[in-house]
Design a protein around this motif. Structure first.
Motif, PDB file in Angstrom:
ATOM      1  N   GLY A 208     -23.729  -3.973  31.979  1.00  0.00           N
ATOM      2  CA  GLY A 208     -23.090  -2.697  31.681  1.00  0.00           C
ATOM      3  C   GLY A 208     -23.988  -1.514  31.975  1.00  0.00           C
ATOM      4  O   GLY A 208     -25.153  -1.669  32.349  1.00  0.00           O
ATOM      5  N   GLN A 209     -23.439  -0.324  31.789  1.00  0.00           N
ATOM      6  CA  GLN A 209     -24.178   0.914  32.065  1.00  0.00           C
ATOM      7  C   GLN A 209     -24.615   1.634  30.800  1.00  0.00           C
ATOM      8  O   GLN A 209     -25.669   2.255  30.768  1.00  0.00           O
ATOM      9  CB  GLN A 209     -23.314   1.861  32.912  1.00  0.00           C
ATOM     10  CG  GLN A 209     -23.186   1.446  34.364  1.00  0.00           C
ATOM     11  CD  GLN A 209     -22.439   2.472  35.192  1.00  0.00           C
ATOM     12  OE1 GLN A 209     -21.644   3.255  34.677  1.00  0.00           O
ATOM     13  NE2 GLN A 209     -22.671   2.469  36.491  1.00  0.00           N
ATOM     14  N   ARG A 210     -23.794   1.568  29.765  1.00  0.00           N
ATOM     15  CA  ARG A 210     -24.125   2.273  28.526  1.00  0.00           C
ATOM     16  C   ARG A 210     -24.315   1.258  27.403  1.00  0.00           C
ATOM     17  O   ARG A 210     -23.411   0.464  27.106  1.00  0.00           O
ATOM     18  CB  ARG A 210     -23.025   3.267  28.139  1.00  0.00           C
ATOM     19  CG  ARG A 210     -22.812   4.384  29.148  1.00  0.00           C
ATOM     20  CD  ARG A 210     -21.905   5.456  28.562  1.00  0.00           C
ATOM     21  NE  ARG A 210     -22.546   6.138  27.439  1.00  0.00           N
ATOM     22  CZ  ARG A 210     -21.884   6.793  26.484  1.00  0.00           C
ATOM     23  NH1 ARG A 210     -20.565   6.828  26.499  1.00  0.00           N
ATOM     24  NH2 ARG A 210     -22.524   7.401  25.515  1.00  0.00           N
TER      25      ARG A 210
ATOM     26  N   ALA B 264     -27.971  -4.682  29.761  1.00  0.00           N
ATOM     27  CA  ALA B 264     -28.046  -3.740  30.885  1.00  0.00           C
ATOM     28  C   ALA B 264     -27.685  -4.398  32.214  1.00  0.00           C
ATOM     29  O   ALA B 264     -27.333  -3.700  33.173  1.00  0.00           O
ATOM     30  CB  ALA B 264     -29.442  -3.132  30.963  1.00  0.00           C
TER      31      ALA B 264
ATOM     32  N   THR C   7     -20.094  -2.096  34.723  1.00  0.00           N
ATOM     33  CA  THR C   7     -20.148  -0.719  34.219  1.00  0.00           C
ATOM     34  C   THR C   7     -19.681  -0.642  32.764  1.00  0.00           C
ATOM     35  O   THR C   7     -19.299   0.427  32.289  1.00  0.00           O
ATOM     36  CB  THR C   7     -19.272   0.205  35.083  1.00  0.00           C
ATOM     37  OG1 THR C   7     -17.927  -0.298  35.103  1.00  0.00           O
ATOM     38  CG2 THR C   7     -19.806   0.288  36.499  1.00  0.00           C
TER      39      THR C   7
END
Length: 349
Positions: free
Chosen positions: A191-193, A188, A168
């Motif tokens: 992570g998420q952002r 991606a 995340t």
């Protein structure tokens, strides 16, 4: 006409390199990031190949053994050097302690190896550095890589070991649009952002500003929690009040420094401050912030004070260097119990 042996060797080399990813640096963060990336790539294409490299051979061996155990049939190898990792893959990710290690790995390993490769292999190579380091060093390394024709981004992370394990993380990316577009699907998986902050070095600039806030924030949260408990407040109730009020922040709602203050979560304080973001690394990041602030003529008095406090913590209690930086609460609590005054401040020029 049959192709020559040399052509077939080059073709095979190119084919293997195109489906391989190398990860250099298997520390607390790198280990979790590499595991998430490789597992997702293997799920998407089981012909993918993976390479890991670490200065501690046992760390790389342990990673490979655990990965193969969980993903039977996966192809994962150990590179003894960054040179081997570069030869093996056209996607190279580095997660290293700081500027000196990045300079060494790139200037003495990755870049010389890229120079030895055919032009098409150099041009198809993408380097992603997720180290938090000096902005000028990052820009210099990127210039040297891109001058050869390869792509590179600086992609430091926010989210800590917990975010790395859960995939995340937020990636703060600096580089060209072309390089960012190539790196985005890879990031991606970890992570998420994924935020494109601007040209080379911009990701690091954003990360340094974020950690400047975080370093100060964790100290004042420790102070507030210590004061509240001294005044007789239950830590869980105080945390709930602050989390729903204007004092809410990550350091109170996620990285709370008092055991049992977050009953439904498990911050490092629940494990004697193990497994989080080391105080020594926070001290390093505060140093990066103060250095770049000095060079740019920007006043950061609270940042300098926080830097001095983290340094003082480690000097007086070296065992806290590897503990999560929320252990500043323990340092403050011990000082209170011993009747010791903590004196930190910004020296006048």
């Amino acid at each position: 006409m049959r192709p020559s042996l040399r052509w077939m060797n080059i073709h095979a080399f190119s084919s293997v390199r195109s489906r391989s990813t190398s990860f250099i640096g298997l520390g607390r963060m790198g280990h979790e990031m590499a595991f998430n990336l490789f597992s997702k790539q293997f799920a998407q294409a089981n012909e993918s190949e993976f390479v890991v490299c670490d200065t501690v051979p046992e760390t790389a061996q342990s990673f490979c053994s655990n990965f193969v155990k969980q993903f039977p049939g996966s192809r994962i190898k150990i590179a003894k050097t960054p040179e081997e990792a570069t030869l093996a893959s056209r996607t190279i990710i580095t997660m290293l302690p700081s500027s000196p290690q990045v300079q060494n790995v790139y200037n003495n390993g990755i870049i010389p190896t890229l120079r030895s490769l055919p032009a098409d292999q150099v041009q198809s190579t993408l380097c992603i550095d997720s180290t938090t380091l000096d902005v000028d060093v990052a820009r210099s390394v990127s210039e040297n890589v891109t001058a050869l024709g390869s792509q590179m981004v600086d992609a430091p992370v926010s989210g800590g070991v917990t975010g790395a394990k859960a995939a995340t993380l937020a990636f703060l990316v600096g580089g060209t649009t072309t390089a960012f577009d190539q790196a985005q699907p890879i990031l991606a998986s970890m992570g998420q952002r994924i935020i494109h902050c601007g040209p080379s070095g911009a990701g690091l600039a954003a990360k340094i500003c974020n950690n400047l806030i975080l370093g100060v924030q964790q100290i004042v949260v420790g102070e507030a929690m210590l004061l509240g408990t001294k005044l007789g407040l239950d830590p869980a109730i105080l945390s709930s009040v602050i989390s729903s009020s204007t004092g809410n922040c990550w350091s109170i709602s996620v990285n709370n420094p008092i055991p049992h203050a977050l009953p439904e979560k498990s911050p490092p304080c629940e494990r004697d401050y193990e497994g989080g973001f080391a105080t020594a690394l926070m001290l390093k990041d505060m140093g990066l912030a103060s250095n770049v602030a000095t060079l740019s003529g920007c006043p950061v008095p609270l940042g300098l004070t926080a830097q001095r406090l983290y340094g003082q913590m480690i000097e007086e209690q070296p065992e806290l260097a590897r503990k999560d930086f929320s252990s500043v609460y323990q340092y403050l609590k011990q000082a209170m119990e011993e009747g010791k005054r903590i004196k930190v401040g910004v020296e006048s020029p």
